[in-house]
Design an enzyme around this catalytic site. Sequence first.
Site, PDB file in Angstrom:
ATOM      1  N   GLU A 103      34.459  38.774  45.017  1.00  0.00           N
ATOM      2  CA  GLU A 103      34.413  37.324  45.269  1.00  0.00           C
ATOM      3  C   GLU A 103      35.130  36.937  46.567  1.00  0.00           C
ATOM      4  OE1 GLU A 103      37.837  36.360  41.974  1.00  0.00           O
ATOM      5  OE2 GLU A 103      36.926  34.651  42.947  1.00  0.00           O
ATOM      6  N   THR A 125      32.533  45.085  42.139  1.00  0.00           N
ATOM      7  CA  THR A 125      33.810  44.896  41.452  1.00  0.00           C
ATOM      8  C   THR A 125      33.731  45.614  40.113  1.00  0.00           C
ATOM      9  OG1 THR A 125      35.240  43.382  40.229  1.00  0.00           O
ATOM     10  CG2 THR A 125      33.036  42.589  40.662  1.00  0.00           C
ATOM     11  N   ASP A 127      35.206  44.572  37.702  1.00  0.00           N
ATOM     12  CA  ASP A 127      35.325  43.511  36.703  1.00  0.00           C
ATOM     13  C   ASP A 127      33.977  42.965  36.230  1.00  0.00           C
ATOM     14  OD1 ASP A 127      38.010  43.786  37.105  1.00  0.00           O
ATOM     15  OD2 ASP A 127      38.264  41.937  38.256  1.00  0.00           O
ATOM     16  N   GLY A 170      40.882  43.162  34.308  1.00  0.00           N
ATOM     17  CA  GLY A 170      40.069  41.972  34.013  1.00  0.00           C
ATOM     18  C   GLY A 170      40.958  40.753  34.074  1.00  0.00           C
ATOM     19  N   GLU A 221      43.955  42.463  30.954  1.00  0.00           N
ATOM     20  CA  GLU A 221      45.239  42.090  31.577  1.00  0.00           C
ATOM     21  C   GLU A 221      45.421  40.570  31.662  1.00  0.00           C
ATOM     22  OE1 GLU A 221      45.303  43.464  35.657  1.00  0.00           O
ATOM     23  OE2 GLU A 221      43.275  42.756  35.999  1.00  0.00           O
ATOM     24  N   GLN A 274      41.241  53.211  36.143  1.00  0.00           N
ATOM     25  CA  GLN A 274      39.884  52.669  35.935  1.00  0.00           C
ATOM     26  C   GLN A 274      39.090  52.555  37.232  1.00  0.00           C
ATOM     27  OE1 GLN A 274      40.409  49.096  32.943  1.00  0.00           O
ATOM     28  NE2 GLN A 274      42.321  49.605  33.952  1.00  0.00           N
TER      29      GLN A 274
HETATM   30  O1  F6P Z   1      39.311  42.832  41.269  1.00  0.00           O
HETATM   31  C1  F6P Z   1      39.351  44.102  40.770  1.00  0.00           C
HETATM   32  C2  F6P Z   1      40.713  44.411  40.187  1.00  0.00           C
HETATM   33  O2  F6P Z   1      40.707  45.757  39.812  1.00  0.00           O
HETATM   34  C3  F6P Z   1      41.144  43.527  39.017  1.00  0.00           C
HETATM   35  O3  F6P Z   1      40.611  43.918  37.779  1.00  0.00           O
HETATM   36  C4  F6P Z   1      42.630  43.656  39.055  1.00  0.00           C
HETATM   37  O4  F6P Z   1      43.263  42.534  38.490  1.00  0.00           O
HETATM   38  C5  F6P Z   1      42.906  43.718  40.531  1.00  0.00           C
HETATM   39  O5  F6P Z   1      41.745  44.229  41.137  1.00  0.00           O
HETATM   40  C6  F6P Z   1      44.082  44.577  40.885  1.00  0.00           C
HETATM   41  O6  F6P Z   1      44.286  44.483  42.253  1.00  0.00           O
HETATM   42  P1  F6P Z   1      45.225  45.441  43.102  1.00  0.00           P
HETATM   43  O7  F6P Z   1      44.579  46.786  43.126  1.00  0.00           O
HETATM   44  O8  F6P Z   1      45.252  44.827  44.449  1.00  0.00           O
HETATM   45  O9  F6P Z   1      46.528  45.464  42.410  1.00  0.00           O
END
Ligand code: F6P
Length: 342
Positions: A103, A125, A127, A170, A221, A274
């Site tokens: 996004e 993504t 997500d 998520g 999360e 993941q």
């Molecule tokens: O947007 C994908 C994602 O994996 C989300 O599920 C998660 O909240 C976020 O990125 C984590 O971001 P970072 O890797 O920057 O900590």
Amino acid sequence: MRVGMLTGGGDCPGLNAVIRGAVRKGVSTYGHEFVGFRDGWRGPLDNDTITLDINAVRGILPRGGTILGSSRTNPFAIENGVERIKDNLAANGCDALIAIGGEDTLGVATKLADLGVNVVGVPKTIDNDLSGTDFTFGFDTAVNIAMEAIDRLHTTAESHHRVLVVEVMGRHAGWIALHAGLAGGANIILIPERPFDIDKVCAQVESRFATHYSPIIVVSEGAVPADGGSMSLVSGQKDAFGHVRLGGIGDRLASEIEQRTGQEARAVVLGHIQRGGTPTAFDRWLATRFGLHAIQAVHEGDFGKMVALRGTDIERVPLSEGTKELKVVRPELYEEAEVLFG
Ligand code: F6P
């Protein structure tokens, strides 16, 4: 034509498959050249590039991560960010740009397209929360990783008569929790779209123990309790797009369950596991097709568009459609799964 390419936001399995698909078809079918920009929007901001030719994409199909690197850089939050991007695209002779991201990255691409940059978007993504496409690549891999973890946790939970809480990614959408929870036979699935009632969760835990099974709870999360969020945890740190860093709901939930039911409860946070490693066959298939269709859109000069999966077809939709709203879990999908809780 010279085509720039970048990957932005959280990495996900399948990014390299998109890059490979676009470069292979771009070079062999259309005779285009490519410029790789490093680390998302930071690359065109700082003019940080790498060679992106057929040699560079050899052997990368099964590799996780992204050979281009990624970051959460927001050029609209940086002084003269847009001008620097336009200047560096021109300096590299780029006629077009393929932006692969979620996004935030696609939000930037949408604004740049409105400002006259020739951009085509590819949605990604883990997500799966982007509107405009039925699925994003990376999601299937994440779900399979979480499902395998749940399978493993079932046997150890049974041996020790414990509750095991599995926290998955998520932030705003519970797709990973819902799909992995169903596939792994979780006893309770908690998602951000449906604030949970801790009394009900504890009752389901107890009914599970009453039938001599150990409960597995999958929690996104971003899940929050219905009574006002006392259990949700954020670190206070924000990224360049203003997202807070989440994490900790699994631990909080486990200790609350332990206190209320007297049953031993432990939490497992899957975190970035993941997002790492090799993509599943589905994600390689989808990502490769996205790459092939993105370069075709570029070749046809169909800018301001994003490739999207609709059924089994890859279609083009306006970039703005991919970012206009988050695709969240519909109530009826959650209710379908709820029948199996407890
Ligand atoms: O947007 C994908 C994602 O994996 C989300 O599920 C998660 O909240 C976020 O990125 C984590 O971001 P970072 O890797 O920057 O900590």
